[in-house]
Write a protein that holds these residues in place. Structure first.
Motif, PDB file in Angstrom:
ATOM      1  N   GLU A  57     154.292  54.353  33.469  1.00 51.81           N
ATOM      2  CA  GLU A  57     153.337  53.241  33.374  1.00 51.81           C
ATOM      3  C   GLU A  57     152.407  53.428  32.174  1.00 51.81           C
ATOM      4  O   GLU A  57     152.124  52.490  31.452  1.00 51.81           O
ATOM      5  CB  GLU A  57     152.519  53.108  34.658  1.00 51.81           C
ATOM      6  N   LEU A  58     151.929  54.650  31.962  1.00 52.42           N
ATOM      7  CA  LEU A  58     151.039  54.911  30.830  1.00 52.42           C
ATOM      8  C   LEU A  58     151.766  54.736  29.513  1.00 52.42           C
ATOM      9  O   LEU A  58     151.193  54.244  28.538  1.00 52.42           O
ATOM     10  CB  LEU A  58     150.441  56.311  30.925  1.00 52.42           C
ATOM     11  N   SER A  59     153.021  55.144  29.448  1.00 55.19           N
ATOM     12  CA  SER A  59     153.763  55.027  28.188  1.00 55.19           C
ATOM     13  C   SER A  59     153.997  53.563  27.819  1.00 55.19           C
ATOM     14  O   SER A  59     154.135  53.237  26.647  1.00 55.19           O
ATOM     15  CB  SER A  59     155.085  55.788  28.246  1.00 55.19           C
ATOM     16  N   GLN A  60     154.012  52.671  28.820  1.00 56.78           N
ATOM     17  CA  GLN A  60     154.110  51.242  28.524  1.00 56.78           C
ATOM     18  C   GLN A  60     152.819  50.713  27.917  1.00 56.78           C
ATOM     19  O   GLN A  60     152.828  49.741  27.167  1.00 56.78           O
ATOM     20  CB  GLN A  60     154.447  50.457  29.795  1.00 56.78           C
ATOM     21  N   GLU A  61     151.730  51.364  28.245  1.00 56.02           N
ATOM     22  CA  GLU A  61     150.429  50.935  27.734  1.00 56.02           C
ATOM     23  C   GLU A  61     150.233  51.340  26.267  1.00 56.02           C
ATOM     24  O   GLU A  61     149.650  50.619  25.484  1.00 56.02           O
ATOM     25  CB  GLU A  61     149.329  51.552  28.597  1.00 56.02           C
ATOM     26  N   SER A  62     150.716  52.526  25.922  1.00 58.36           N
ATOM     27  CA  SER A  62     150.561  53.020  24.550  1.00 58.36           C
ATOM     28  C   SER A  62     151.612  54.079  24.271  1.00 58.36           C
ATOM     29  O   SER A  62     151.836  54.965  25.095  1.00 58.36           O
ATOM     30  CB  SER A  62     149.171  53.632  24.357  1.00 58.36           C
ATOM     31  N   GLN A  63     152.227  53.995  23.095  1.00 58.11           N
ATOM     32  CA  GLN A  63     153.208  54.998  22.713  1.00 58.11           C
ATOM     33  C   GLN A  63     152.564  56.384  22.661  1.00 58.11           C
ATOM     34  O   GLN A  63     153.215  57.393  22.924  1.00 58.11           O
ATOM     35  CB  GLN A  63     153.829  54.655  21.368  1.00 58.11           C
ATOM     36  N   ASP A  64     151.271  56.447  22.366  1.00 59.75           N
ATOM     37  CA  ASP A  64     150.553  57.723  22.331  1.00 59.75           C
ATOM     38  C   ASP A  64     150.478  58.370  23.708  1.00 59.75           C
ATOM     39  O   ASP A  64     150.214  59.560  23.824  1.00 59.75           O
ATOM     40  CB  ASP A  64     149.127  57.537  21.802  1.00 59.75           C
ATOM     41  N   LEU A  65     150.695  57.589  24.751  1.00 58.83           N
ATOM     42  CA  LEU A  65     150.635  58.115  26.118  1.00 58.83           C
ATOM     43  C   LEU A  65     152.023  58.389  26.693  1.00 58.83           C
ATOM     44  O   LEU A  65     152.185  58.558  27.893  1.00 58.83           O
ATOM     45  CB  LEU A  65     149.861  57.156  27.026  1.00 58.83           C
ATOM     46  N   ASP A  66     153.028  58.444  25.819  1.00 58.46           N
ATOM     47  CA  ASP A  66     154.378  58.835  26.236  1.00 58.46           C
ATOM     48  C   ASP A  66     154.391  60.360  26.254  1.00 58.46           C
ATOM     49  O   ASP A  66     154.648  61.011  25.247  1.00 58.46           O
ATOM     50  CB  ASP A  66     155.418  58.280  25.265  1.00 58.46           C
ATOM     51  N   LEU A  67     154.078  60.928  27.412  1.00 60.78           N
ATOM     52  CA  LEU A  67     153.803  62.358  27.536  1.00 60.78           C
ATOM     53  C   LEU A  67     154.848  63.054  28.394  1.00 60.78           C
ATOM     54  O   LEU A  67     155.483  62.428  29.240  1.00 60.78           O
ATOM     55  CB  LEU A  67     152.418  62.552  28.161  1.00 60.78           C
ATOM     56  N   PRO A  68     155.002  64.360  28.215  1.00 64.21           N
ATOM     57  CA  PRO A  68     155.947  65.100  29.052  1.00 64.21           C
ATOM     58  C   PRO A  68     155.472  65.147  30.508  1.00 64.21           C
ATOM     59  O   PRO A  68     154.273  65.088  30.789  1.00 64.21           O
ATOM     60  CB  PRO A  68     155.972  66.494  28.432  1.00 64.21           C
ATOM     61  N   ASN A  69     156.424  65.258  31.417  1.00 65.75           N
ATOM     62  CA  ASN A  69     156.111  65.217  32.851  1.00 65.75           C
ATOM     63  C   ASN A  69     155.110  66.275  33.288  1.00 65.75           C
ATOM     64  O   ASN A  69     154.311  66.026  34.193  1.00 65.75           O
ATOM     65  CB  ASN A  69     157.391  65.356  33.673  1.00 65.75           C
ATOM     66  N   GLU A  70     155.116  67.460  32.676  1.00 66.65           N
ATOM     67  CA  GLU A  70     154.218  68.518  33.143  1.00 66.65           C
ATOM     68  C   GLU A  70     152.739  68.168  32.977  1.00 66.65           C
ATOM     69  O   GLU A  70     151.883  68.732  33.647  1.00 66.65           O
ATOM     70  CB  GLU A  70     154.528  69.864  32.474  1.00 66.65           C
ATOM     71  N   VAL A  87     141.837  61.789  39.800  1.00 68.55           N
ATOM     72  CA  VAL A  87     142.107  60.924  38.657  1.00 68.55           C
ATOM     73  C   VAL A  87     141.442  61.504  37.408  1.00 68.55           C
ATOM     74  O   VAL A  87     142.051  61.570  36.331  1.00 68.55           O
ATOM     75  CB  VAL A  87     141.602  59.489  38.939  1.00 68.55           C
ATOM     76  N   GLY A  88     140.206  61.963  37.531  1.00 69.27           N
ATOM     77  CA  GLY A  88     139.493  62.539  36.390  1.00 69.27           C
ATOM     78  C   GLY A  88     140.145  63.810  35.871  1.00 69.27           C
ATOM     79  O   GLY A  88     140.186  64.043  34.660  1.00 69.27           O
ATOM     80  N   GLU A  89     140.649  64.624  36.778  1.00 71.50           N
ATOM     81  CA  GLU A  89     141.323  65.859  36.350  1.00 71.50           C
ATOM     82  C   GLU A  89     142.621  65.559  35.605  1.00 71.50           C
ATOM     83  O   GLU A  89     142.946  66.229  34.625  1.00 71.50           O
ATOM     84  CB  GLU A  89     141.598  66.752  37.557  1.00 71.50           C
ATOM     85  N   ILE A  90     143.344  64.543  36.031  1.00 71.38           N
ATOM     86  CA  ILE A  90     144.549  64.156  35.298  1.00 71.38           C
ATOM     87  C   ILE A  90     144.172  63.595  33.930  1.00 71.38           C
ATOM     88  O   ILE A  90     144.820  63.894  32.926  1.00 71.38           O
ATOM     89  CB  ILE A  90     145.396  63.158  36.111  1.00 71.38           C
ATOM     90  N   ALA A  91     143.098  62.809  33.867  1.00 75.53           N
ATOM     91  CA  ALA A  91     142.630  62.307  32.569  1.00 75.53           C
ATOM     92  C   ALA A  91     142.265  63.475  31.649  1.00 75.53           C
ATOM     93  O   ALA A  91     142.573  63.445  30.451  1.00 75.53           O
ATOM     94  CB  ALA A  91     141.433  61.371  32.765  1.00 75.53           C
ATOM     95  N   ASP A  92     141.646  64.513  32.208  1.00 70.97           N
ATOM     96  CA  ASP A  92     141.322  65.703  31.408  1.00 70.97           C
ATOM     97  C   ASP A  92     142.582  66.376  30.879  1.00 70.97           C
ATOM     98  O   ASP A  92     142.642  66.799  29.730  1.00 70.97           O
ATOM     99  CB  ASP A  92     140.540  66.722  32.247  1.00 70.97           C
ATOM    100  N   ARG A  93     143.612  66.493  31.728  1.00 72.20           N
ATOM    101  CA  ARG A  93     144.878  67.115  31.314  1.00 72.20           C
ATOM    102  C   ARG A  93     145.529  66.302  30.186  1.00 72.20           C
ATOM    103  O   ARG A  93     146.043  66.861  29.229  1.00 72.20           O
ATOM    104  CB  ARG A  93     145.840  67.237  32.490  1.00 72.20           C
ATOM    105  N   ILE A  94     145.495  64.982  30.315  1.00 72.79           N
ATOM    106  CA  ILE A  94     146.065  64.122  29.272  1.00 72.79           C
ATOM    107  C   ILE A  94     145.301  64.314  27.977  1.00 72.79           C
ATOM    108  O   ILE A  94     145.899  64.468  26.907  1.00 72.79           O
ATOM    109  CB  ILE A  94     146.036  62.636  29.708  1.00 72.79           C
ATOM    110  N   SER A  95     143.978  64.327  28.052  1.00 68.43           N
ATOM    111  CA  SER A  95     143.149  64.495  26.858  1.00 68.43           C
ATOM    112  C   SER A  95     143.435  65.817  26.164  1.00 68.43           C
ATOM    113  O   SER A  95     143.600  65.865  24.938  1.00 68.43           O
ATOM    114  CB  SER A  95     141.671  64.405  27.243  1.00 68.43           C
ATOM    115  N   ARG A  96     143.505  66.902  26.943  1.00 65.69           N
ATOM    116  CA  ARG A  96     143.805  68.213  26.350  1.00 65.69           C
ATOM    117  C   ARG A  96     145.177  68.213  25.687  1.00 65.69           C
ATOM    118  O   ARG A  96     145.350  68.760  24.600  1.00 65.69           O
ATOM    119  CB  ARG A  96     143.713  69.312  27.399  1.00 65.69           C
ATOM    120  N   HIS A  97     146.132  67.588  26.337  1.00 65.69           N
ATOM    121  CA  HIS A  97     147.468  67.532  25.754  1.00 65.69           C
ATOM    122  C   HIS A  97     147.461  66.737  24.448  1.00 65.69           C
ATOM    123  O   HIS A  97     148.059  67.160  23.459  1.00 65.69           O
ATOM    124  CB  HIS A  97     148.469  66.913  26.735  1.00 65.69           C
ATOM    125  N   LEU A  98     146.786  65.591  24.434  1.00 65.45           N
ATOM    126  CA  LEU A  98     146.719  64.768  23.231  1.00 65.45           C
ATOM    127  C   LEU A  98     146.050  65.524  22.083  1.00 65.45           C
ATOM    128  O   LEU A  98     146.471  65.403  20.927  1.00 65.45           O
ATOM    129  CB  LEU A  98     145.977  63.462  23.510  1.00 65.45           C
TER     130      LEU A  98
END
Length: 107
Positions: A57-70, A87-98
């Protein structure tokens, strides 16, 4: 540079969770409170099997959010006791990965 603020990432994850809720038969998702502290499993009743849909779902929103499953590991085992991430902890994980994978495509 990561163009997604924590607030934008929380909003994106929230929208993805809302789509999953609609898919699961909860049509009035605007009345479902989802905050950064929300645990999607225990508070929203979303199964771990359905949480795997957040990434696509996130990858449909932005190509930058096409992230690995881990990145979307909804369980935290760091304390030795498995607990669901918020939800906030997952947002933190995404931010760190980006921040660490700037410019790397996973698609």
């Amino acid at each position: 540079m990561n163009s997604f603020t924590h607030e934008k990432l929380v909003s994106a994850v929230t929208r993805a969770l809302q789509k999953i809720l609609v898919f699961r038969g909860i049509p009035d998702v605007d009345n479902v409170a989802i905050t950064p502290q929300t645990d999607p499993v225990s508070e929203l009743g979303i199964s771990s099997e359905d949480l795997v849909l957040v990434g696509p779902e996130l990858s449909q929103e932005s190509q930058d959010l096409d992230l690995p499953n881990e990145v979307f590991d909804w369980a935290d085992d760091s304390s030795g006791r498995r607990r669901n991430r918020t939800v906030g902890e997952i947002a933190d994980r995404i931010s760190r990965h980006l921040e660490t994978q700037e410019g790397v495509s996973h698609g």
